[in-house]
Write a protein that holds these residues in place. Structure first.
Motif, PDB file in Angstrom:
ATOM      1  N   MET A  81      65.703  77.978  48.074  1.00 14.41           N
ATOM      2  CA  MET A  81      66.787  78.959  48.036  1.00 14.41           C
ATOM      3  C   MET A  81      66.943  79.661  49.382  1.00 14.41           C
ATOM      4  O   MET A  81      68.063  79.900  49.850  1.00 14.41           O
ATOM      5  CB  MET A  81      66.517  79.990  46.942  1.00 14.41           C
ATOM      6  N   ALA A  82      65.825  80.007  49.995  1.00 10.23           N
ATOM      7  CA  ALA A  82      65.885  80.639  51.310  1.00 10.23           C
ATOM      8  C   ALA A  82      66.485  79.695  52.340  1.00 10.23           C
ATOM      9  O   ALA A  82      67.272  80.111  53.209  1.00 10.23           O
ATOM     10  CB  ALA A  82      64.490  81.085  51.738  1.00 10.23           C
ATOM     11  N   CYS A  83      66.150  78.409  52.246  1.00 13.62           N
ATOM     12  CA  CYS A  83      66.722  77.418  53.170  1.00 13.62           C
ATOM     13  C   CYS A  83      68.226  77.290  52.958  1.00 13.62           C
ATOM     14  O   CYS A  83      68.986  77.217  53.934  1.00 13.62           O
ATOM     15  CB  CYS A  83      66.025  76.079  52.977  1.00 13.62           C
ATOM     16  N   HIS A  84      68.679  77.278  51.705  1.00 12.02           N
ATOM     17  CA  HIS A  84      70.118  77.204  51.441  1.00 12.02           C
ATOM     18  C   HIS A  84      70.836  78.460  51.923  1.00 12.02           C
ATOM     19  O   HIS A  84      71.979  78.383  52.400  1.00 12.02           O
ATOM     20  CB  HIS A  84      70.362  77.018  49.944  1.00 12.02           C
ATOM     21  N   THR A  85      70.186  79.606  51.812  1.00 13.27           N
ATOM     22  CA  THR A  85      70.805  80.854  52.269  1.00 13.27           C
ATOM     23  C   THR A  85      70.972  80.847  53.780  1.00 13.27           C
ATOM     24  O   THR A  85      72.000  81.285  54.307  1.00 13.27           O
ATOM     25  CB  THR A  85      69.955  82.052  51.834  1.00 13.27           C
ATOM     26  N   ARG A  86      69.977  80.354  54.490  1.00 15.85           N
ATOM     27  CA  ARG A  86      70.100  80.270  55.949  1.00 15.85           C
ATOM     28  C   ARG A  86      71.194  79.301  56.367  1.00 15.85           C
ATOM     29  O   ARG A  86      71.786  79.445  57.432  1.00 15.85           O
ATOM     30  CB  ARG A  86      68.768  79.833  56.561  1.00 15.85           C
ATOM     31  N   SER A  87      71.469  78.309  55.514  1.00 17.90           N
ATOM     32  CA  SER A  87      72.508  77.325  55.839  1.00 17.90           C
ATOM     33  C   SER A  87      73.909  77.775  55.459  1.00 17.90           C
ATOM     34  O   SER A  87      74.862  77.032  55.681  1.00 17.90           O
ATOM     35  CB  SER A  87      72.196  76.001  55.127  1.00 17.90           C
ATOM     36  N   GLY A  88      74.042  78.949  54.895  1.00 18.57           N
ATOM     37  CA  GLY A  88      75.367  79.444  54.526  1.00 18.57           C
ATOM     38  C   GLY A  88      75.401  80.170  53.212  1.00 18.57           C
ATOM     39  O   GLY A  88      76.178  81.094  53.023  1.00 18.57           O
ATOM     40  N   GLU A 112      79.921  80.222  38.067  1.00 15.95           N
ATOM     41  CA  GLU A 112      80.632  79.235  38.881  1.00 15.95           C
ATOM     42  C   GLU A 112      80.572  77.844  38.278  1.00 15.95           C
ATOM     43  O   GLU A 112      81.520  77.071  38.407  1.00 15.95           O
ATOM     44  CB  GLU A 112      80.045  79.213  40.299  1.00 15.95           C
ATOM     45  N   LEU A 113      79.460  77.514  37.630  1.00 15.58           N
ATOM     46  CA  LEU A 113      79.340  76.189  37.028  1.00 15.58           C
ATOM     47  C   LEU A 113      80.193  76.058  35.774  1.00 15.58           C
ATOM     48  O   LEU A 113      80.854  75.035  35.563  1.00 15.58           O
ATOM     49  CB  LEU A 113      77.868  75.916  36.688  1.00 15.58           C
ATOM     50  N   MET A 114      80.193  77.066  34.922  1.00 18.80           N
ATOM     51  CA  MET A 114      80.974  77.066  33.686  1.00 18.80           C
ATOM     52  C   MET A 114      81.602  78.442  33.525  1.00 18.80           C
ATOM     53  O   MET A 114      81.062  79.314  32.833  1.00 18.80           O
ATOM     54  CB  MET A 114      80.071  76.725  32.493  1.00 18.80           C
ATOM     55  N   PRO A 115      82.730  78.718  34.195  1.00 21.04           N
ATOM     56  CA  PRO A 115      83.280  80.081  34.223  1.00 21.04           C
ATOM     57  C   PRO A 115      83.624  80.642  32.853  1.00 21.04           C
ATOM     58  O   PRO A 115      83.707  81.863  32.710  1.00 21.04           O
ATOM     59  CB  PRO A 115      84.538  79.926  35.094  1.00 21.04           C
ATOM     60  N   GLY A 141      76.492  72.397  45.651  1.00 24.28           N
ATOM     61  CA  GLY A 141      77.269  73.468  46.245  1.00 24.28           C
ATOM     62  C   GLY A 141      77.497  74.646  45.332  1.00 24.28           C
ATOM     63  O   GLY A 141      78.053  75.662  45.767  1.00 24.28           O
ATOM     64  N   ILE A 142      77.083  74.560  44.052  1.00 27.66           N
ATOM     65  CA  ILE A 142      77.221  75.698  43.150  1.00 27.66           C
ATOM     66  C   ILE A 142      76.291  76.808  43.634  1.00 27.66           C
ATOM     67  O   ILE A 142      75.091  76.615  43.752  1.00 27.66           O
ATOM     68  CB  ILE A 142      76.896  75.299  41.704  1.00 27.66           C
ATOM     69  N   ARG A 143      76.870  77.975  43.952  1.00 22.73           N
ATOM     70  CA  ARG A 143      76.123  79.117  44.495  1.00 22.73           C
ATOM     71  C   ARG A 143      75.386  78.755  45.779  1.00 22.73           C
ATOM     72  O   ARG A 143      74.370  79.366  46.124  1.00 22.73           O
ATOM     73  CB  ARG A 143      75.138  79.672  43.467  1.00 22.73           C
ATOM     74  N   GLY A 144      75.870  77.757  46.482  1.00 21.41           N
ATOM     75  CA  GLY A 144      75.250  77.353  47.731  1.00 21.41           C
ATOM     76  C   GLY A 144      73.994  76.533  47.576  1.00 21.41           C
ATOM     77  O   GLY A 144      73.336  76.213  48.576  1.00 21.41           O
ATOM     78  N   PHE A 145      73.617  76.149  46.343  1.00 17.22           N
ATOM     79  CA  PHE A 145      72.393  75.410  46.091  1.00 17.22           C
ATOM     80  C   PHE A 145      72.662  73.907  46.096  1.00 17.22           C
ATOM     81  O   PHE A 145      73.784  73.460  45.839  1.00 17.22           O
ATOM     82  CB  PHE A 145      71.775  75.808  44.745  1.00 17.22           C
ATOM     83  N   SER A 146      71.625  73.156  46.344  1.00 18.60           N
ATOM     84  CA  SER A 146      71.707  71.716  46.177  1.00 18.60           C
ATOM     85  C   SER A 146      71.624  71.374  44.695  1.00 18.60           C
ATOM     86  O   SER A 146      71.333  72.228  43.847  1.00 18.60           O
ATOM     87  CB  SER A 146      70.579  71.019  46.946  1.00 18.60           C
ATOM     88  N   ARG A 147      71.864  70.115  44.369  1.00 17.98           N
ATOM     89  CA  ARG A 147      71.823  69.715  42.966  1.00 17.98           C
ATOM     90  C   ARG A 147      70.424  69.899  42.379  1.00 17.98           C
ATOM     91  O   ARG A 147      70.260  70.393  41.253  1.00 17.98           O
ATOM     92  CB  ARG A 147      72.242  68.248  42.839  1.00 17.98           C
ATOM     93  N   GLU A 148      69.380  69.517  43.155  1.00 14.54           N
ATOM     94  CA  GLU A 148      68.018  69.632  42.659  1.00 14.54           C
ATOM     95  C   GLU A 148      67.626  71.091  42.442  1.00 14.54           C
ATOM     96  O   GLU A 148      66.994  71.434  41.441  1.00 14.54           O
ATOM     97  CB  GLU A 148      67.044  68.961  43.641  1.00 14.54           C
TER      98      GLU A 148
END
Length: 455
Positions: A166-173, A268-271, A290-297
């Motif tokens: 999560m921290a890595c995804h946050t740094r990426s955007g 965001e996944l199921m509004p 890309g949901i909430r900036g996260f990868s699928r895994e």
């Protein structure tokens, strides 16, 4: 029983329980020709009751009746497909396109028909699983039942690994609308304890750096500045981390923190989850990445870990058992094994050295996890194994302070703001404060005058 699995194994598990159904439905529709798909939704002439040219369990009688009603009103076939396309999602929401186009009007007739058939196949598969006893309409993850003990067997990914990703995804955007400049403002404040090393990701495998990003002090700073979007994201992840790694939190509060993170992802996944909480209404065309900036895994690991923890919490409450240790989703035993490798082989070792002393290493590890031995294993300077029962994680620490709420300010890292009296490492190529005090740096000389003054 909870089982920790590594990244590659987890990817295979989540494909089986979540994404594989959607992928199989899209693949099955892609192999169909346009004529085959049209026959599934084309009505026979003068049939009573109305029937399709080609029958399929996914095309239910209610859909056939709806198509027959539209046909009696003079609606053409492709107009009926367009109406049925809008019915794949609840009223008020726009469906995603088959090929990822931004506008539904740009979708071709064939892709529109593919989307309808794939959505029907997906709902049919979910109904089959529900009939078999696995209710994936309500739960995103259902644990398997052990064939020997007959008890649910939970597969979870390491909680700390998810936090680091999560921290890595946050740094990426991060999620949509997140401005990293506002996190940089938080780094400039000494009250947040956020360092440049943690924000830039120089130590990606450090859990402490991830905790400095998702901390209560950073969320409070962002709320004070009026950055609501960033503050809500940081606070939600922080509370989710407290639910699995914090002391002095009740079981009810941990449940609230977990479901706050769960609902944050579903927004965001199921509004429409607040209006219609049914996972069979998920779109097969919606990308998970890309949901909430996260990868699928990362996204699937968060959802399934929360579902597994809450399933276990409900189970212990019904059986009047001791609540599960919230840190059961962390790799304590794995870290213990690596500490044994360092103690026996040194700081640097290779696979050949492990294979040569494999039996001795397994023997030492067996001693460390065997509670029946008359002695207990000590790792470094901490006595990990106790004879008596450890206090519950629901009880607060003796000083009443939570470790995650009060982070220690760094002393050797650049926090972006000069603090008097703080021990810092000098920047390479510059003089220390002591050298500058005794001898000021000499200024650069003036540039020489040009030889020709007319230039």
């Amino acid at each position: 029983m909870a089982n920790l699995i590594v990244y590659g194994e987890w990817d295979q598990v989540v494909q089986q329980i979540y994404c594989k159904i959607k992928a199989d439905c899209r693949a099955a529709v892609s192999r169909m020709s346009l004529k085959q798909m049209e026959d599934l939704l084309t009505l026979k002439d003068q049939s009573d009751p109305p029937e399709a040219v080609s029958s399929h369990p996914a095309v239910t009688s209610s859909i056939i009746q709806q198509l027959f009603t539209w046909q009696q009103c003079g609606v053409l076939f492709w107009d009926s497909i367009g109406r049925l396309r809008l019915c794949t999602v609840p009223v008020g929401y726009a469906p995603h396109t088959w090929s990822g186009l931004s506008n539904l009007a740009l979708e071709t007739r064939k892709d529109s028909l593919r989307s309808v058939i794939a959505q029907l196949l997906y709902r049919c598969e979910i109904a089959k699983l529900e009939a078999a006893g696995r209710n994936f309409r309500t739960y995103a993850y259902i644990p398997e039942v052990d064939t020997i003990t007959g008890l649910p067997f939970h597969d979870r990914e390491d909680h700390n690994h998810i936090l680091k990703r999560m921290a890595c995804h946050t740094r990426s955007g991060g999620p949509k609308g997140l401005h990293l400049e506002r996190l940089q403002e938080a780094m400039q404040s000494p009250e947040t304890c956020l360092t440049y090393v943690a924000l830039s990701g120089q130590r990606k495998q450090d859990v402490g750096d991830a905790e400095r990003i998702f901390s209560k002090s950073v969320a409070d700073f962002l709320f004070d500045r009026g950055y609501v979007n960033e503050a809500c994201f940081i606070q939600t992840v922080y509370q989710w981390h407290v639910a699995s790694n914090g002391r002095g939190v009740s079981q009810l509060q941990r449940c609230k923190y977990n479901y706050a993170m769960f609902n944050y992802v579903l927004d965001e996944l199921m509004p429409w989850h607040k209006e219609l909480y049914d996972f069979s209404t998920l779109e097969v065309n919606q990308p998970v990445k890309g949901i909430r900036g996260f990868s699928r895994e990362t996204l699937l690991a968060v959802l399934t870990n929360i579902e597994s923890q809450e399933y276990r919490r409900r189970q212990t409450a019904q059986c009047n058992e001791v609540p599960e240790n919230p840190r059961s989703s962390s790799t304590d035993d794995v870290e213990c094994f690596f500490s044994i490798l360092h103690n026996q082989l040194g700081q640097h070792y290779d696979m050949k050295a492990i294979q040569q002393r494999w039996r001795a290493l397994c023997n030492e590890f067996g001693k460390s996890i065997d509670p029946d031995l008359p002695f207990y294993y000590y790792t470094n300077d901490k006595n990990r194994y106790k004879i008596h029962d450890l206090p519950s994680f629901d009880d607060a620490s003796p000083d009443g302070r939570c470790r995650l709420e009060f982070l220690r300010p760094p002393r050797r890292e650049d926090i972006g703001q000069v603090v008097l009296g703080r021990s810092t490492m000098p920047v390479r190529g510059t003089r220390t404060i002591r050298q500058q005090y005794h001898s000021n740096p000499a200024p650069l000389p003036q540039p020489p005058a040009p030889a020709h003054h007319n230039l």
